[in-house]
Design a protein around this motif. Sequence first.
Motif, PDB file in Angstrom:
ATOM      1  N   THR A   1       0.928  -1.110  -0.100  1.00  0.00           N
ATOM      2  CA  THR A   1      -0.060  -0.021  -0.062  1.00  0.00           C
ATOM      3  C   THR A   1       0.878   1.304   0.009  1.00  0.00           C
ATOM      4  O   THR A   1       0.513   2.230  -0.675  1.00  0.00           O
ATOM      5  CB  THR A   1      -0.950   0.066   1.157  1.00  0.00           C
ATOM      6  N   ARG A   2       2.001   1.133   0.925  1.00  0.00           N
ATOM      7  CA  ARG A   2       2.900   2.482   0.612  1.00  0.00           C
ATOM      8  C   ARG A   2       3.516   2.691  -0.774  1.00  0.00           C
ATOM      9  O   ARG A   2       3.341   3.713  -1.432  1.00  0.00           O
ATOM     10  CB  ARG A   2       4.009   2.120   1.866  1.00  0.00           C
ATOM     11  N   LYS A   3       4.057   1.266  -1.115  1.00  0.00           N
ATOM     12  CA  LYS A   3       4.434   1.535  -2.883  1.00  0.00           C
ATOM     13  C   LYS A   3       3.240   2.123  -3.582  1.00  0.00           C
ATOM     14  O   LYS A   3       3.629   2.999  -4.752  1.00  0.00           O
ATOM     15  CB  LYS A   3       4.882   0.203  -3.250  1.00  0.00           C
ATOM     16  N   TRP A   4       1.951   1.575  -3.427  1.00  0.00           N
ATOM     17  CA  TRP A   4       0.973   2.317  -4.356  1.00  0.00           C
ATOM     18  C   TRP A   4       0.807   3.597  -4.094  1.00  0.00           C
ATOM     19  O   TRP A   4       0.623   4.671  -5.133  1.00  0.00           O
ATOM     20  CB  TRP A   4      -0.165   1.408  -3.899  1.00  0.00           C
ATOM     21  N   LEU A   5       0.837   4.324  -2.941  1.00  0.00           N
ATOM     22  CA  LEU A   5       0.591   5.506  -2.473  1.00  0.00           C
ATOM     23  C   LEU A   5       1.722   6.407  -3.012  1.00  0.00           C
ATOM     24  O   LEU A   5       1.629   7.364  -3.882  1.00  0.00           O
ATOM     25  CB  LEU A   5       0.609   5.718  -1.182  1.00  0.00           C
ATOM     26  N   ILE A   6       3.054   5.866  -2.964  1.00  0.00           N
ATOM     27  CA  ILE A   6       4.241   6.717  -3.584  1.00  0.00           C
ATOM     28  C   ILE A   6       4.243   6.781  -5.096  1.00  0.00           C
ATOM     29  O   ILE A   6       4.382   7.793  -5.850  1.00  0.00           O
ATOM     30  CB  ILE A   6       5.524   5.870  -3.158  1.00  0.00           C
ATOM     31  N   TRP A   7       3.644   5.602  -5.792  1.00  0.00           N
ATOM     32  CA  TRP A   7       3.703   5.712  -7.074  1.00  0.00           C
ATOM     33  C   TRP A   7       2.536   6.552  -7.780  1.00  0.00           C
ATOM     34  O   TRP A   7       2.704   7.155  -8.711  1.00  0.00           O
ATOM     35  CB  TRP A   7       3.603   4.040  -7.693  1.00  0.00           C
ATOM     36  N   THR A   8       1.290   6.404  -6.957  1.00  0.00           N
ATOM     37  CA  THR A   8       0.297   7.261  -7.266  1.00  0.00           C
ATOM     38  C   THR A   8       0.679   8.693  -7.199  1.00  0.00           C
ATOM     39  O   THR A   8       0.447   9.668  -8.227  1.00  0.00           O
ATOM     40  CB  THR A   8      -0.992   6.992  -6.604  1.00  0.00           C
ATOM     41  N   THR A   9       1.324   9.282  -6.038  1.00  0.00           N
ATOM     42  CA  THR A   9       1.982  10.435  -6.067  1.00  0.00           C
ATOM     43  C   THR A   9       3.026  10.894  -7.093  1.00  0.00           C
ATOM     44  O   THR A   9       2.818  11.905  -7.764  1.00  0.00           O
ATOM     45  CB  THR A   9       2.538  10.602  -4.623  1.00  0.00           C
ATOM     46  N   VAL A  10       3.686   9.959  -7.505  1.00  0.00           N
ATOM     47  CA  VAL A  10       4.562  10.176  -8.748  1.00  0.00           C
ATOM     48  C   VAL A  10       3.942  10.461  -9.963  1.00  0.00           C
ATOM     49  O   VAL A  10       4.186  11.350 -10.713  1.00  0.00           O
ATOM     50  CB  VAL A  10       5.708   8.931  -8.916  1.00  0.00           C
ATOM     51  N   ARG A  11       2.888   9.705 -10.087  1.00  0.00           N
ATOM     52  CA  ARG A  11       2.093   9.908 -11.343  1.00  0.00           C
ATOM     53  C   ARG A  11       1.322  11.399 -11.355  1.00  0.00           C
ATOM     54  O   ARG A  11       1.066  11.825 -12.397  1.00  0.00           O
ATOM     55  CB  ARG A  11       0.971   8.926 -11.261  1.00  0.00           C
ATOM     56  N   LEU A  12       1.030  11.640 -10.160  1.00  0.00           N
ATOM     57  CA  LEU A  12       0.159  12.982  -9.938  1.00  0.00           C
ATOM     58  C   LEU A  12       1.031  14.064 -10.193  1.00  0.00           C
ATOM     59  O   LEU A  12       0.791  14.802 -11.078  1.00  0.00           O
ATOM     60  CB  LEU A  12      -0.345  13.116  -8.502  1.00  0.00           C
ATOM     61  N   VAL A  13       2.509  14.100  -9.555  1.00  0.00           N
ATOM     62  CA  VAL A  13       3.476  15.082  -9.805  1.00  0.00           C
ATOM     63  C   VAL A  13       4.010  15.184 -11.334  1.00  0.00           C
ATOM     64  O   VAL A  13       4.529  16.141 -11.670  1.00  0.00           O
ATOM     65  CB  VAL A  13       4.308  15.330  -8.944  1.00  0.00           C
ATOM     66  N   SER A  14       3.561  14.052 -11.874  1.00  0.00           N
ATOM     67  CA  SER A  14       4.463  14.126 -13.299  1.00  0.00           C
ATOM     68  C   SER A  14       3.329  14.201 -14.292  1.00  0.00           C
ATOM     69  O   SER A  14       3.468  14.047 -15.417  1.00  0.00           O
ATOM     70  CB  SER A  14       5.069  12.617 -13.640  1.00  0.00           C
ATOM     71  N   ALA A  15       2.100  14.694 -13.924  1.00  0.00           N
ATOM     72  CA  ALA A  15       0.895  14.830 -14.915  1.00  0.00           C
ATOM     73  C   ALA A  15       1.515  16.047 -15.730  1.00  0.00           C
ATOM     74  O   ALA A  15       2.298  17.158 -15.329  1.00  0.00           O
ATOM     75  CB  ALA A  15      -0.166  15.632 -14.128  1.00  0.00           C
ATOM     76  N   PRO A  16       1.336  16.083 -17.194  1.00  0.00           N
ATOM     77  CA  PRO A  16       0.258  14.928 -17.883  1.00  0.00           C
ATOM     78  C   PRO A  16       1.141  13.929 -18.587  1.00  0.00           C
ATOM     79  O   PRO A  16       0.579  13.786 -19.725  1.00  0.00           O
ATOM     80  CB  PRO A  16       0.046  15.874 -18.930  1.00  0.00           C
ATOM     81  N   TYR A  17       2.627  13.416 -18.043  1.00  0.00           N
ATOM     82  CA  TYR A  17       3.251  12.431 -18.776  1.00  0.00           C
ATOM     83  C   TYR A  17       2.427  11.005 -18.810  1.00  0.00           C
ATOM     84  O   TYR A  17       2.658  10.207 -19.362  1.00  0.00           O
ATOM     85  CB  TYR A  17       4.536  12.501 -18.364  1.00  0.00           C
ATOM     86  N   PHE A  18       1.432  10.619 -17.858  1.00  0.00           N
ATOM     87  CA  PHE A  18       0.938   9.594 -17.559  1.00  0.00           C
ATOM     88  C   PHE A  18      -0.593   9.485 -18.006  1.00  0.00           C
ATOM     89  O   PHE A  18      -1.120  10.656 -17.512  1.00  0.00           O
ATOM     90  CB  PHE A  18       1.133   9.096 -16.361  1.00  0.00           C
ATOM     91  N   ALA A  19      -1.324   8.521 -18.526  1.00  0.00           N
ATOM     92  CA  ALA A  19      -2.722   8.652 -18.387  1.00  0.00           C
ATOM     93  C   ALA A  19      -3.460   8.721 -17.079  1.00  0.00           C
ATOM     94  O   ALA A  19      -2.895   7.968 -16.454  1.00  0.00           O
ATOM     95  CB  ALA A  19      -3.155   7.404 -19.426  1.00  0.00           C
ATOM     96  N   VAL A  20      -4.403   9.566 -17.106  1.00  0.00           N
ATOM     97  CA  VAL A  20      -4.802   9.567 -15.641  1.00  0.00           C
ATOM     98  C   VAL A  20      -6.125   8.955 -15.557  1.00  0.00           C
ATOM     99  O   VAL A  20      -7.063   8.434 -16.401  1.00  0.00           O
ATOM    100  CB  VAL A  20      -5.692  11.334 -15.795  1.00  0.00           C
ATOM    101  N   LYS A  21      -5.858   8.162 -14.515  1.00  0.00           N
ATOM    102  CA  LYS A  21      -7.033   7.193 -13.851  1.00  0.00           C
ATOM    103  C   LYS A  21      -7.775   7.808 -12.567  1.00  0.00           C
ATOM    104  O   LYS A  21      -7.246   8.899 -12.091  1.00  0.00           O
ATOM    105  CB  LYS A  21      -6.300   5.789 -13.694  1.00  0.00           C
ATOM    106  N   PHE A  22      -8.644   6.892 -12.275  1.00  0.00           N
ATOM    107  CA  PHE A  22      -9.310   7.562 -11.339  1.00  0.00           C
ATOM    108  C   PHE A  22      -8.461   7.940  -9.871  1.00  0.00           C
ATOM    109  O   PHE A  22      -8.765   8.967  -9.231  1.00  0.00           O
ATOM    110  CB  PHE A  22     -10.592   6.846 -10.851  1.00  0.00           C
ATOM    111  N   LYS A  23      -7.820   6.962  -9.607  1.00  0.00           N
ATOM    112  CA  LYS A  23      -6.793   7.276  -8.393  1.00  0.00           C
ATOM    113  C   LYS A  23      -6.089   8.421  -8.369  1.00  0.00           C
ATOM    114  O   LYS A  23      -5.636   8.873  -7.469  1.00  0.00           O
ATOM    115  CB  LYS A  23      -5.980   5.873  -8.127  1.00  0.00           C
ATOM    116  N   ASP A  24      -5.642   8.722  -9.704  1.00  0.00           N
ATOM    117  CA  ASP A  24      -4.714   9.974  -9.854  1.00  0.00           C
ATOM    118  C   ASP A  24      -5.386  11.217  -9.557  1.00  0.00           C
ATOM    119  O   ASP A  24      -5.005  11.952  -8.921  1.00  0.00           O
ATOM    120  CB  ASP A  24      -4.110   9.897 -11.195  1.00  0.00           C
ATOM    121  N   PHE A  25      -6.688  11.506 -10.105  1.00  0.00           N
ATOM    122  CA  PHE A  25      -7.286  12.767  -9.771  1.00  0.00           C
ATOM    123  C   PHE A  25      -7.971  12.742  -8.528  1.00  0.00           C
ATOM    124  O   PHE A  25      -8.135  13.704  -7.867  1.00  0.00           O
ATOM    125  CB  PHE A  25      -8.184  13.031 -11.092  1.00  0.00           C
ATOM    126  N   PHE A  26      -8.376  11.377  -7.986  1.00  0.00           N
ATOM    127  CA  PHE A  26      -8.774  11.547  -6.612  1.00  0.00           C
ATOM    128  C   PHE A  26      -7.780  11.999  -5.629  1.00  0.00           C
ATOM    129  O   PHE A  26      -7.999  12.797  -4.750  1.00  0.00           O
ATOM    130  CB  PHE A  26      -9.265   9.982  -5.797  1.00  0.00           C
TER     131      PHE A  26
END
Length: 554
Positions: free
Chosen positions: A412-437
């Motif tokens: 779960t910690r790994k999931w949270l860190i990776w989701t945060t990386v996807r968030l701050v790296s917008a818009p280089y990743f396709a946006v999923k629900f967890k990202d904009f949540f």
Amino acid sequence: ASKKKGGGVFARVRWRWRGRTSAGKLMKYGRQILQNSVPEWQPFYIDYTLLKNMLKEIKTLIANMQEDDEELGGTPLDDIQLVSSNDDELVSVLEEFGIKISELPSYSQNFFHLVNHEVMKIDNFFHEKFDMFTDRFIQIKFQVESFKDDRDKSEKDKKLNRLEKATRELHKGANFLRNYVLMNYTGFVKIIKKHDKITGQSFNNRYIPMPQDTREFKKSTHLEQLIVELENFYANAFKSGSRSRAMSDLRVMRKETHDKSVLFFGMCLGICLASFVYIGFCLLSLDVMPFDNDFPFSHYPRYLAVFLMFRGLGIPILMIIYTGLNVMVWTRTRINYVFIFLHNPKNYLSHYEILTSGGVMAVLWTSCLVLYVTQARGIIDIKIAPELLPLFLLLLVVGLGVLPVNIFYYPTRKWLIWTTVRLVSAPYFAVKFKDFFLGDQFCSLVVVLFDLDFMICFFTVDFWHDSNICLSQANRYIRPCLSVMPAMWRFLQCMRRLHDSHYKDVMPHLVNAFKYATTFLVTATGLLHTVVPNTGTYALWIVSMVISSVYTSY
């Protein structure tokens, strides 16, 4: 005899149902169906409540007949509109078990019309899903065979990983379908037994189990064969023939409730409450409120700075507890948050575990606050500066969060860190629900970013020079940048989603992007007023805030 005993899943279902003596007393079966059904399939389960309500009307009718000694004709149940007018279908089904529909009372005819309609609904849905799963399995096997000759190893591994995940999802869907069969069969057993009990007839042993040779829904052996084939294929194609490794991946154990977790969380809340009572007693014993001008700073060194640092650490902990309460509500209302947030079904966190984690961190937070107050009053001496306690707490929490060891909910910690990386790296990743949540959560945590900025400033400047520069002279440029960062991430996410839709979905993506763009306007006009403080810039700042509030509310 084969019709009487049935086979496959239904044989086991009947054994389980007859062996359970108290399940009905613990929970009504209609509620069991609601709580254990697949949310997307709920309209296709047996309408147990409807059938039960009809039996209540039959029971009332029979009671009135016994009291008034009236005939069945002309009763309200004769006027019930039949759900299915397919009389030939119902006649053929009943006659297979020696039941003549003409010999049934009118209320039983209506009841079996309704039962037959439910059976046909479930049968058609089962047939549709079973054929879909079978076709998908054939496609997966064909693709796996075609990828074996692929010479590009990296591309081959990527394709096989996708197919492995697809096979696991297919196996999970097949097990959902098996549970669907079990629950509906049990529902029919229960409802016809209730009918027999009310009417004094005995259709349960004849009508249950229903005709396996004429209804695809009853051919549970076909579904069992599909599940076994899926397991064998997964073992051979992805686990080098090891069935034990394959079953370890395919079997997902459902998380059970933990009374100890509830007790532990309650103990954590009690410790926090007692800590706050103690802190309040220490503050009130000075006869001066902490924020009065006459407050004795000598008792609590740099108490305003420490308050800001503890606030920045306490709000995320409170948010974790609220998240646990959210997950509890989602679980009880059958919202599949594991699927929505793309968690691994084998190691996601239940609300018990989230609340326990939040409770532990809350105890750590209040303990540090108690140590600060206690040492500041001279009750104990821990030989360190009291202002360092928030820093120690921050380092502990961050250290546990990024610790690359499989402890303390590492997936779960790994999931949270990776989701945060996807968030701050917008818009280089396709946006999923967890990202904009998660992006929306950061928009609500701007004050935490301010407090963390203050903490960095405090321990790099004020702490070493015994000054109040960070408290009295906040950086006019860093804070506007921090306040605009979460809105900028969400703005870029909206633009990426607009791009992925080939600029067709202006509503809501572009409209939503403008909502976050108004934050840029407010921040810019606020910074302008800070640099050039006059009536014009102040009015411009107020107008921009009004525009942002109106647009956001709309």
